[in-house]
Design a protein around this motif. Structure first.
Motif, PDB file in Angstrom:
ATOM      1  N   TYR A  90      74.264  22.174 129.773  1.00  0.00           N
ATOM      2  CA  TYR A  90      75.683  22.504 129.918  1.00  0.00           C
ATOM      3  C   TYR A  90      75.888  23.537 131.016  1.00  0.00           C
ATOM      4  CZ  TYR A  90      77.255  19.786 125.912  1.00  0.00           C
ATOM      5  OH  TYR A  90      77.573  18.753 125.066  1.00  0.00           O
ATOM      6  N   HIS A 110      86.497  26.725 123.600  1.00  0.00           N
ATOM      7  CA  HIS A 110      86.318  26.724 122.159  1.00  0.00           C
ATOM      8  C   HIS A 110      87.133  27.844 121.516  1.00  0.00           C
ATOM      9  CE1 HIS A 110      84.303  26.225 118.366  1.00  0.00           C
ATOM     10  NE2 HIS A 110      83.801  27.441 118.388  1.00  0.00           N
TER      11      HIS A 110
ATOM     12  N   GLY B 154      81.640  26.722 122.945  1.00  0.00           N
ATOM     13  CA  GLY B 154      81.365  26.633 121.516  1.00  0.00           C
ATOM     14  C   GLY B 154      79.989  26.046 121.231  1.00  0.00           C
ATOM     15  N   TYR B 155      79.885  25.275 120.156  1.00  0.00           N
ATOM     16  CA  TYR B 155      78.602  24.677 119.777  1.00  0.00           C
ATOM     17  C   TYR B 155      78.261  23.553 120.749  1.00  0.00           C
ATOM     18  CZ  TYR B 155      78.911  27.421 115.553  1.00  0.00           C
ATOM     19  OH  TYR B 155      78.984  28.473 114.676  1.00  0.00           O
ATOM     20  N   LEU B 156      77.049  23.568 121.264  1.00  0.00           N
ATOM     21  CA  LEU B 156      76.642  22.595 122.276  1.00  0.00           C
ATOM     22  C   LEU B 156      75.933  21.426 121.603  1.00  0.00           C
ATOM     23  CD1 LEU B 156      75.369  25.178 124.910  1.00  0.00           C
ATOM     24  CD2 LEU B 156      77.621  24.093 124.777  1.00  0.00           C
ATOM     25  N   THR B 157      76.367  20.226 121.986  1.00  0.00           N
ATOM     26  CA  THR B 157      75.862  19.018 121.331  1.00  0.00           C
ATOM     27  C   THR B 157      75.319  18.029 122.355  1.00  0.00           C
ATOM     28  OG1 THR B 157      78.117  18.189 121.475  1.00  0.00           O
ATOM     29  CG2 THR B 157      77.455  19.153 119.384  1.00  0.00           C
ATOM     30  N   PRO B 160      78.764  15.137 124.947  1.00  0.00           N
ATOM     31  CA  PRO B 160      79.875  16.050 125.256  1.00  0.00           C
ATOM     32  C   PRO B 160      81.122  15.800 124.402  1.00  0.00           C
ATOM     33  CG  PRO B 160      79.038  15.011 127.268  1.00  0.00           C
ATOM     34  CD  PRO B 160      78.346  14.364 126.127  1.00  0.00           C
ATOM     35  N   THR B 161      81.209  14.637 123.751  1.00  0.00           N
ATOM     36  CA  THR B 161      82.391  14.363 122.922  1.00  0.00           C
ATOM     37  C   THR B 161      82.413  15.218 121.657  1.00  0.00           C
ATOM     38  OG1 THR B 161      81.196  12.565 121.884  1.00  0.00           O
ATOM     39  CG2 THR B 161      82.745  11.965 123.606  1.00  0.00           C
ATOM     40  N   ASN B 162      81.294  15.848 121.325  1.00  0.00           N
ATOM     41  CA  ASN B 162      81.252  16.647 120.092  1.00  0.00           C
ATOM     42  C   ASN B 162      81.234  18.145 120.337  1.00  0.00           C
ATOM     43  OD1 ASN B 162      81.066  14.367 118.357  1.00  0.00           O
ATOM     44  ND2 ASN B 162      78.926  14.153 118.949  1.00  0.00           N
ATOM     45  N   VAL B 163      81.245  18.532 121.599  1.00  0.00           N
ATOM     46  CA  VAL B 163      81.091  19.943 121.937  1.00  0.00           C
ATOM     47  C   VAL B 163      82.293  20.755 121.433  1.00  0.00           C
ATOM     48  CG1 VAL B 163      82.206  20.169 124.207  1.00  0.00           C
ATOM     49  CG2 VAL B 163      79.992  21.235 123.806  1.00  0.00           C
ATOM     50  N   GLY B 164      82.071  22.026 121.150  1.00  0.00           N
ATOM     51  CA  GLY B 164      83.144  22.882 120.627  1.00  0.00           C
ATOM     52  C   GLY B 164      82.873  23.185 119.169  1.00  0.00           C
ATOM     53  N   THR B 165      83.641  22.540 118.296  1.00  0.00           N
ATOM     54  CA  THR B 165      83.420  22.754 116.865  1.00  0.00           C
ATOM     55  C   THR B 165      82.243  21.926 116.351  1.00  0.00           C
ATOM     56  OG1 THR B 165      84.878  20.929 116.302  1.00  0.00           O
ATOM     57  CG2 THR B 165      85.886  23.106 116.431  1.00  0.00           C
ATOM     58  N   THR B 220      87.048  17.700 119.836  1.00  0.00           N
ATOM     59  CA  THR B 220      86.400  18.797 119.122  1.00  0.00           C
ATOM     60  C   THR B 220      86.518  20.123 119.863  1.00  0.00           C
ATOM     61  OG1 THR B 220      84.355  18.129 120.214  1.00  0.00           O
ATOM     62  CG2 THR B 220      84.677  17.346 117.969  1.00  0.00           C
ATOM     63  N   LEU B 221      87.092  20.084 121.064  1.00  0.00           N
ATOM     64  CA  LEU B 221      87.171  21.312 121.873  1.00  0.00           C
ATOM     65  C   LEU B 221      88.635  21.712 122.069  1.00  0.00           C
ATOM     66  CD1 LEU B 221      85.477  23.336 123.593  1.00  0.00           C
ATOM     67  CD2 LEU B 221      85.775  21.789 125.518  1.00  0.00           C
TER      68      LEU B 221
END
Lengths: 163, 367
Positions: A90, A110, B154-157, B160-165, B220-221
């Motif tokens: 990232y 976020h 936020g939370y890195l996944t 990229p569609t899940n990043v944030g929460t 999610t972001l």
């Protein structure tokens, strides 16, 4: 100023567009602007350029050999799998990802849950910054007694945080 | 594993229409390759690091904890049919694991697409409660594991569609009224427009069978977890109201069609000798609607609900103890349905007529 897309030619076309109340600027060279259809204002949307799937490809052209230093992942791998290699990707591919994330999500930053660990890190860095500022001020004012005490506090904080 | 999960027993709020609520959180370890990119040795190392932390959780006492390579294809498929693991996770073997509590209301997949995929399930519309439990578990785990987190993103996944929460909240809705009155497409389109996703029974890319639809947040972001859940809950409550409205209209204006559908479903289910899982789901859905409308006795609800899951291919296969061909499965499925539905009396149309006749709010009562 270099073109935002190819990053090698001088930008000659400067575009400004307001999307959802936010001003966005993009600078393009002659070649890229033609390629993107900017010469034809009806068929062009800055949003497409900024947010389109094309964005990642274009940036890849500029830096094809870029590898994540932590996991060795490349942009080409992302194109193939649609997934990233590790959390450090990232940071490595931040430019390409920003455009993608903007298109995908409601916002760009976020606002939800913060892990306690990150809370502590933020609090620590805030405290450290305050102490350093006070120290500089004390030194400038030749208030050495205060400065010595502040320096001790900073040392203490440093050793606490590395423990 | 012999009993279906607690969340399948329709007891939660709005349980007639909302079959279940689920929330999942995606978490990863900082600076470690995501499962899809990690070499086998690293995946195994991550698994060995994470699994004991998960097993130590008070919520996971007396849990079912297995490495994926130790599960048979059939066992994995049973877990998929119960929504306890994803289809993607079922395809994994060495280097992945699943841990779930006895009540099957909490399941944690290790090394699915992300290092951790934690999921909490409840019956009825209970997204808030499902999230609360996960939030607690997440906080407990973050004391032991350093999760990949970025102040801005936020939370890195892995995706990229899940990043944030890293959060996906979803509810499974049973919407036969909207399907029968051909209003479902309108609803699906409206929901898609406001940034929510509608999917079929088993998630992404699956067909809507048995009039079951999954609705979930798409992004999610940029939004807090609680905001996402509140927004989703409001939309679901609107859909519940639309489904009730559609049922009223059907009762009042198209009671013949409705009666015909219920009668046919009853006839086929109780007399057929071969049935595909899709046909079974679609017909059982109509029987379930019949129970909601009072045409079948309320105390037979569980029998009908259980058939939804027990007639799925892997559940069927498991109950027969031997390898079955598709044709044999269809026979067995029909046989199980005939046997179990023996307790179901013929549809009592008088109840339906009574409800349609008085015209005053014949809404099925919610508990």
């Amino acid at each position: 100023m270099l073109c935002d897309v190819c990053k090698c030619n001088d930008a000659t076309v400067f575009l400004t567009q307001i999307i959802e109340g936010k001003m966005q600027k993009v600078n393009l060279c002659d070649v890229c602007s033609k390629e993107k259809g900017v010469q034809d204002p009806t068929g062009f949307a800055l949003a497409d350029l900024l947010l389109g799937i094309g964005a990642a490809e274009e940036i890849e052209k500029g830096a094809p050999t870029q590898r994540c230093p932590v996991c060795g992942f490349t942009q080409a791998d992302f194109k193939k799998t649609g997934r990233l290699g590790c959390s450090a990707c990232y940071t490595t591919f931040t430019e390409a990802l920003n455009a993608l994330l903007k298109a995908m999500h409601k916002g760009t930053s976020h606002v939800g849950k913060v892990p306690q660990r990150a809370h502590r890190a933020v609090a620590l860095s805030d405290r450290m910054r305050n102490l350093n500022e006070s120290l500089q001020k004390a030194v400038a004012e030749e208030n050495y007694e205060t400065a010595a005490s502040l320096r001790d506090q900073i040392k203490q904080l440093e050793s606490d945080s590395t423990r | 594993m012999s009993n279906p999960g607690e969340w399948l027993r329709g007891e939660g709020p709005h349980h007639q229409i909302v079959v279940s609520s689920r929330v999942r959180l995606a978490r990863n370890l900082r600076n470690r390759a995501f499962p899809g990119w990690a070499k086998k040795a690293e995946r195994t190392a991550i698994l060995e690091l994470v699994k004991p932390c998960v097993e130590k959780l008070p919520e996971m006492q007396d849990s079912f904890s297995e490495f994926l390579q130790d599960l048979s294809a059939l066992e994995k498929q049973v877990l998929v049919e119960r929504h306890l693991i994803s289809r993607e996770h079922a395809a994994k073997s060495a280097g992945s694991a699943v841990i779930m509590n006895r009540r099957q209301t909490l399941s944690i997949m290790i090394n699915e697409e992300d290092h951790l995929r934690m999921q909490s399930m409840r019956s009825g519309l209970q997204l808030k409660q499902a999230f609360k439990l996960l939030d607690k578990i997440d906080t407990a785990l973050e004391n032991e594991l350093e999760f990949a987190y970025d102040q801005r993103l936020g939370y890195l996944t892995a995706c990229p569609t899940n990043v944030g929460t890293g959060m996906r909240a979803s509810a499974m809705l049973h919407l036969p009224g909207l399907v029968l009155s051909e209003l479902i497409n309108q609803v699906v389109q409206a929901v898609s427009k406001i940034g929510l996703a509608v999917r079929g029974l088993y998630g992404e890319g699956t067909e809507a069978m048995g009039n079951l639809f999954q609705i979930s947040n798409q992004t999610t972001l940029g939004e807090k977890e609680e905001e996402i859940i509140t927004r989703l809950t409001k939309v679901i409550e609107t859909i519940i109201q639309k489904e009730h409205d559609a049922r009223h209209v059907l009762i009042q204006k198209k009671s013949n069609t409705l009666w015909d559908q219920i009668g046919r479903a009853y006839g086929v289910l109780t007399y057929a000798h071969a049935m595909s899982s899709k046909e079974a789901l679609n017909l059982l859905s109509i029987i379930k609607l019949g129970v909601d409308l009072g045409v079948f006795p309320e105390d037979k609800r569980l029998t009908v609900d259980e058939l939804f899951i027990d007639t799925q291919p892997a559940h069927l296969q498991r109950s027969s103890q031997q390898k079955l061909s598709a044709e044999e499965r269809d026979h067995l499925r029909a046989q199980i349905i005939r046997t179990r539905l023996k307790v179901l009396p013929k549809p009592d149309i008088s109840k339906l007529v009574k409800e349609a006749g008085n015209g005053s709010n014949p809404a099925p009562t919610e508990q």
